[in-house]
Design a protein around this motif. Structure first.
Motif, PDB file in Angstrom:
ATOM      1  N   SER A   1       0.908  -1.609   0.047  1.00  0.00           N
ATOM      2  CA  SER A   1       0.243  -0.391  -0.260  1.00  0.00           C
ATOM      3  C   SER A   1       0.903   1.387   0.020  1.00  0.00           C
ATOM      4  CB  SER A   1      -0.918   0.403   1.252  1.00  0.00           C
ATOM      5  OG  SER A   1      -0.332   0.094   2.622  1.00  0.00           O
ATOM      6  N   PRO A   2       0.455   2.457  -0.543  1.00  0.00           N
ATOM      7  CA  PRO A   2       1.116   3.455  -0.701  1.00  0.00           C
ATOM      8  C   PRO A   2       2.103   4.386   1.363  1.00  0.00           C
ATOM      9  CG  PRO A   2      -0.919   4.140  -1.769  1.00  0.00           C
ATOM     10  CD  PRO A   2      -1.011   2.872  -0.842  1.00  0.00           C
ATOM     11  N   GLU A   3       0.742   3.514   2.085  1.00  0.00           N
ATOM     12  CA  GLU A   3       0.935   3.304   3.244  1.00  0.00           C
ATOM     13  C   GLU A   3       2.315   3.291   3.873  1.00  0.00           C
ATOM     14  OE1 GLU A   3      -0.910   2.259   7.226  1.00  0.00           O
ATOM     15  OE2 GLU A   3      -1.401   4.335   6.866  1.00  0.00           O
ATOM     16  N   THR A   4       2.328   1.482   3.553  1.00  0.00           N
ATOM     17  CA  THR A   4       3.285   0.645   3.357  1.00  0.00           C
ATOM     18  C   THR A   4       4.603   0.736   2.749  1.00  0.00           C
ATOM     19  OG1 THR A   4       2.030  -1.067   3.927  1.00  0.00           O
ATOM     20  CG2 THR A   4       3.453  -1.540   3.672  1.00  0.00           C
ATOM     21  N   GLU A   5       4.261   1.846   1.681  1.00  0.00           N
ATOM     22  CA  GLU A   5       5.362   1.999   1.117  1.00  0.00           C
ATOM     23  C   GLU A   5       6.241   3.736   1.669  1.00  0.00           C
ATOM     24  OE1 GLU A   5       7.569   1.638  -1.597  1.00  0.00           O
ATOM     25  OE2 GLU A   5       6.679  -0.812  -1.577  1.00  0.00           O
ATOM     26  N   TYR A   6       5.299   4.051   2.113  1.00  0.00           N
ATOM     27  CA  TYR A   6       5.877   5.471   2.546  1.00  0.00           C
ATOM     28  C   TYR A   6       6.599   5.559   3.920  1.00  0.00           C
ATOM     29  CZ  TYR A   6       5.926   9.483   6.108  1.00  0.00           C
ATOM     30  OH  TYR A   6       6.969  10.644   6.590  1.00  0.00           O
ATOM     31  N   LEU A   7       6.645   4.721   5.291  1.00  0.00           N
ATOM     32  CA  LEU A   7       6.712   3.822   5.876  1.00  0.00           C
ATOM     33  C   LEU A   7       8.098   3.214   5.728  1.00  0.00           C
ATOM     34  CD1 LEU A   7       3.990   2.288   8.476  1.00  0.00           C
ATOM     35  CD2 LEU A   7       5.471   4.765   8.932  1.00  0.00           C
ATOM     36  N   ARG A   8       8.626   2.675   4.694  1.00  0.00           N
ATOM     37  CA  ARG A   8       9.980   1.463   4.704  1.00  0.00           C
ATOM     38  C   ARG A   8      10.335   2.437   4.320  1.00  0.00           C
ATOM     39  NH1 ARG A   8       8.546  -2.425  -0.035  1.00  0.00           N
ATOM     40  NH2 ARG A   8       7.697  -3.420   1.509  1.00  0.00           N
ATOM     41  N   SER A   9      10.360   3.856   3.162  1.00  0.00           N
ATOM     42  CA  SER A   9      10.968   4.422   2.784  1.00  0.00           C
ATOM     43  C   SER A   9      11.804   5.552   3.984  1.00  0.00           C
ATOM     44  CB  SER A   9      10.839   5.384   1.378  1.00  0.00           C
ATOM     45  OG  SER A   9       9.283   6.468   2.333  1.00  0.00           O
ATOM     46  N   LEU A  10      10.679   5.920   4.345  1.00  0.00           N
ATOM     47  CA  LEU A  10      11.228   6.572   6.131  1.00  0.00           C
ATOM     48  C   LEU A  10      11.884   6.053   6.821  1.00  0.00           C
ATOM     49  CD1 LEU A  10      10.319   8.842   8.090  1.00  0.00           C
ATOM     50  CD2 LEU A  10       8.805   7.293   9.218  1.00  0.00           C
ATOM     51  N   MET A  11      12.155   4.206   6.963  1.00  0.00           N
ATOM     52  CA  MET A  11      12.830   3.147   7.763  1.00  0.00           C
ATOM     53  C   MET A  11      14.104   3.402   6.943  1.00  0.00           C
ATOM     54  SD  MET A  11      11.088   2.413  10.594  1.00  0.00           S
ATOM     55  CE  MET A  11      11.772   0.720  10.953  1.00  0.00           C
ATOM     56  N   TRP A  12      14.047   3.062   5.678  1.00  0.00           N
ATOM     57  CA  TRP A  12      15.090   2.927   4.852  1.00  0.00           C
ATOM     58  C   TRP A  12      15.788   4.304   5.144  1.00  0.00           C
ATOM     59  CZ3 TRP A  12      18.023  -1.195   3.642  1.00  0.00           C
ATOM     60  CH2 TRP A  12      17.142  -1.801   3.203  1.00  0.00           C
ATOM     61  N   VAL A  13      15.370   5.255   5.478  1.00  0.00           N
ATOM     62  CA  VAL A  13      16.370   7.083   5.529  1.00  0.00           C
ATOM     63  C   VAL A  13      16.530   6.897   6.974  1.00  0.00           C
ATOM     64  CG1 VAL A  13      15.654   9.136   5.728  1.00  0.00           C
ATOM     65  CG2 VAL A  13      14.985   8.078   3.669  1.00  0.00           C
ATOM     66  N   GLU A  14      15.756   6.685   7.856  1.00  0.00           N
ATOM     67  CA  GLU A  14      16.158   6.220   9.292  1.00  0.00           C
ATOM     68  C   GLU A  14      17.434   5.059   9.930  1.00  0.00           C
ATOM     69  OE1 GLU A  14      15.966   7.804  12.099  1.00  0.00           O
ATOM     70  OE2 GLU A  14      15.174   9.647  10.321  1.00  0.00           O
ATOM     71  N   LEU A  15      17.391   4.320   8.771  1.00  0.00           N
ATOM     72  CA  LEU A  15      18.750   3.571   9.361  1.00  0.00           C
ATOM     73  C   LEU A  15      20.008   3.533   8.348  1.00  0.00           C
ATOM     74  CD1 LEU A  15      19.442   0.243   9.435  1.00  0.00           C
ATOM     75  CD2 LEU A  15      18.910  -0.298   6.981  1.00  0.00           C
ATOM     76  N   GLU A  16      19.798   4.415   7.142  1.00  0.00           N
ATOM     77  CA  GLU A  16      21.024   4.675   7.143  1.00  0.00           C
ATOM     78  C   GLU A  16      21.509   5.906   8.268  1.00  0.00           C
ATOM     79  OE1 GLU A  16      23.035   4.273   4.190  1.00  0.00           O
ATOM     80  OE2 GLU A  16      21.830   3.073   3.766  1.00  0.00           O
TER      81      GLU A  16
END
Length: 186
Positions: A108-123
């Protein structure tokens, strides 16, 4: 053990015990550990078959055995002090991993947004780590290399790599669980 050998070992113990004890005590803070090491050094001496393997320089041999036992004791103690990777936060890490590495066919768009947020935070969290910790974490977790492969590539011992990754995981666990808490409880 022959009577002659017992006398030889006994005279060596008498001659070297005070100096060897002082040498060990300088390097080992716990008195009981120091006594155990001293006893083990003389036990090793008693086990040596001097007829088959003569000891040329007894003093050097005793100090080398003592030094090796001190090092082994410190390594063992350090390994015992390392905390386990298992923690109450493991569910948080599992949820984060599922979010980051999900192979869901139509997220879902929400899942994609959370995933991108998590990748940014992981980086961001990875960038806060010392370089050696970041590299071992990335090579092991993101590139899928084993510790043995990383060790062969870098020349760093596997135990050192494990320790570095452990500290990286502790940092990432703390940083990402804060974000996870914000997402879940917001």
């Amino acid at each position: 053990m022959s009577n002659k050998k017992q006398q030889d070992v006994g005279s060596l113990v008498t001659a070297y015990k005070p100096r060897l004890n002082a040498f060990i005590r300088k390097r080992v803070s716990n008195k009981e550990d120091a006594e155990d090491i001293l006893q083990d050094v003389f036990y090793q001496l008693a086990k040596v078959d001097t007829a088959m393997n003569p000891i040329e320089q007894v003093a050097a041999w005793l100090y080398r055995v003592a030094r090796n036992m001190i090092i082994n004791k410190q390594i063992k103690k350090h390994e015992e002090e390392l905390p386990s990777y298992q923690n109450d936060d493991d569910e948080v890490i599992k949820d984060i991993s599922e979010m980051l590495f999900s192979t869901q066919t139509a997220p879902s768009p929400e899942t994609e947004y959370l995933r991108s947020l998590m990748w940014v935070e992981l980086e961001n969290a990875l960038s806060e780590l010392p370089l050696v910790q970041r590299e071992v974490f990335e090579k092991n977790e993101l590139d899928g290399l084993s510790f043995k492969e990383i060790s062969n590539e870098t020349g760093v011992p596997v135990k050192t790599l494990l320790s570095r990754k452990h500290y990286a995981v502790l940092h990432l666990r703390k940083r990402l669980s804060e974000l996870y808490e914000e997402i879940i409880y917001s």
